[in-house]
Design an enzyme around this catalytic site. Structure first.
Site, PDB file in Angstrom:
ATOM      1  N   TYR A 174     -10.356 -10.156 -42.896  1.00 40.46           N
ATOM      2  CA  TYR A 174      -9.917 -11.039 -41.811  1.00 40.46           C
ATOM      3  C   TYR A 174     -11.013 -11.087 -40.745  1.00 40.46           C
ATOM      4  CZ  TYR A 174      -6.799 -12.872 -38.190  1.00 40.46           C
ATOM      5  OH  TYR A 174      -6.229 -13.641 -37.215  1.00 40.46           O
ATOM      6  N   ASN A 176     -11.434 -10.390 -37.697  1.00 42.88           N
ATOM      7  CA  ASN A 176     -11.764  -9.338 -36.727  1.00 42.88           C
ATOM      8  C   ASN A 176     -12.067  -7.997 -37.378  1.00 42.88           C
ATOM      9  OD1 ASN A 176      -9.289  -8.364 -37.471  1.00 42.88           O
ATOM     10  ND2 ASN A 176      -8.271  -8.714 -35.517  1.00 42.88           N
ATOM     11  N   LYS A 177     -12.255  -7.975 -38.686  1.00 41.85           N
ATOM     12  CA  LYS A 177     -12.508  -6.709 -39.375  1.00 41.85           C
ATOM     13  C   LYS A 177     -14.022  -6.413 -39.447  1.00 41.85           C
ATOM     14  CE  LYS A 177      -8.203  -5.612 -39.872  1.00 41.85           C
ATOM     15  NZ  LYS A 177      -7.234  -6.546 -40.266  1.00 41.85           N
ATOM     16  N   ASN A 178     -14.402  -5.256 -40.019  1.00 42.48           N
ATOM     17  CA  ASN A 178     -15.829  -4.859 -40.008  1.00 42.48           C
ATOM     18  C   ASN A 178     -16.727  -5.849 -40.748  1.00 42.48           C
ATOM     19  OD1 ASN A 178     -14.592  -2.581 -38.914  1.00 42.48           O
ATOM     20  ND2 ASN A 178     -16.117  -1.199 -39.762  1.00 42.48           N
TER      21      ASN A 178
END
Ligand SMILES: *Cc1c(COP(=O)(O)O)cnc(C)c1O
Length: 378
Positions: A174, A176-178
């Protein structure tokens, strides 16, 4: 505005997307396969299965493991709602387990043991904020109790030990993930038979895909199980291949920024606690802090926002969300609830510099000074 998280997207990603469009093949093709292989190698796994989201990954894992009505699955409440939702999707009951402490806000083993019943079938571990759960301890617990062990690894991609805890691990890409593919996810599973089940149920339970039918003589397919449409497409896989190359360096930047945060917060905001120790293995997905019990969190949030610094909360406890409270109003998890009241997540992403971190800590220190004008520190 300095955001809590921000994807790193640029010319490489644009070129990768353009190449897919030029190729004319937009879903479940060579790029998805290559992405799966590359993702698996990074985690020292034999293979991976790319899917539409981490939520889909968790659903497929529980479905393939045969978890269903009458079964209970131990989950933390200090997590994103998808961890618990996936259990409800298969008709099983999520049983919420308290955290160890505000210093180690991971699912407590003692509490997990206390909540085991004859119906408990599995545990879903969440590597909260990227900080890894204790693998040996959970493996021996799962063995002793005869439970399936699943990782919700949405916060911890890129660490070789992730995906090796138990039966399977679910990852999120997604925004906003790393690393991101906009929307996307993956499964790593140790057992080949389990992987085959998950791969087939990702695409309607069909015995062959469009691409395979193109390259073989047979136009036939069968459906031998109930499946879903949880596929990843070529555009996302192309993004993922670019992002995967950069993930190790990004995780290292996150680690360095987190180290700067720890030093500056200890120096300038001694009443604020940072969970976990400096050397705890982590993918540093989030920078959580715990405010002193008497601090007014909303005023701290407002103070930082006025200085163009976004903060968020991880997490509103899942058992207190209306849907879950209606399902089971009697759940009480005092340590999770206390943590959730005091937690604040500061910006942490690889586009930040050490001077951004300094600015955040200065603003935090000023916000707390305004909270305690007499210098009283809780
Ligand atoms: C983001 C997240 C998910 C869900 O990921 P999606 O890819 O958006 O479905 C699940 N679990 C945790 C802990 C997450 O942070």
């Amino acid at each position: 505005m300095l955001l809590v998280s921000a994807p790193v997207l640029g010319d490489d990603e644009k070129a990768a997307l353009a190449a897919v469009i030029e190729s004319g093949w937009v879903t479940m093709g060579d790029r998805v396969g290559e992405f799966e292989q590359t993702f698996a190698r990074l985690h020292q796994a034999d293979d991976a299965i790319a899917v539409g989201s981490c939520t889909a990954a968790l659903h497929l894992i529980l479905h393939a493991l045969g978890i269903g009505p009458g079964d209970e699955v131990l989950v933390p409440s200090l997590t994103f709602v998808a961890t618990a939702n996936s259990v409800v999707y298969v008709g099983a009951r999520p049983v919420f387990v308290d955290i160890e402490s505000a210093e180690v806000p991971l699912m407590s083993l003692d509490e997990a043991e206390a909540k085991c019943t004859s119906r408990t079938k599995a545990v879903i571990l969440v590597h909260f904020a990227g900080y890894l759960a204790d693998r040996d301890a959970w493996q021996s617990f799962a063995r002793r109790k005869g439970l399936l062990l699943i990782e919700d690894a949405a916060h911890a991609p890129g660490l070789p030990e992730v995906g090796t805890y138990g039966e399977a691990a679910a990852f999120s890409f997604y925004g906003n993930k790393n690393m991101t593919t906009a929307e996307g996810g993956a499964v790593i599973a140790r057992d080949r038979g389990l992987r085959e089940l998950i791969r087939q149920s990702r695409a309607h339970g069909m015995t062959s895909g469009t691409r395979q039918r193109l390259s073989s003589r047979s136009a036939e397919y069968d459906v031998t199980m109930l499946g879903f449409n949880y596929r990843m497409d070529e555009l996302r896989a192309a993004l993922g291949l670019v992002q995967l190359k950069k993930l190790p360096a990004w995780n290292e930047s996150r680690r360095q920024l987190a180290t700067v945060y720890r030093g500056l917060v200890a120096e300038h905001c001694p009443s604020v606690k940072i969970p976990f120790e400096l050397r705890w293995p982590s993918a540093h997905h989030l920078m959580p802090i715990v405010l002193p019990p008497a601090a007014n969190r909303q005023r701290v949030v407002d103070h930082l926002r006025e200085r163009d610094i976004q903060t968020t909360i991880h997490y509103p406890p899942v058992h207190r969300l209306t849907y879950y409270r209606d399902l089971d109003p009697d759940v009480a998890l005092p340590r999770t609830e206390d943590m959730a009241r005091r937690e604040l997540t500061l910006p942490l992403h690889p586009r930040m510099t050490a001077s951004d971190v300094e600015r955040v800590v200065q603003a935090l220190s000023a916000a707390l000074a305004a909270e305690y004008p007499m210098g009283a520190v809780a």
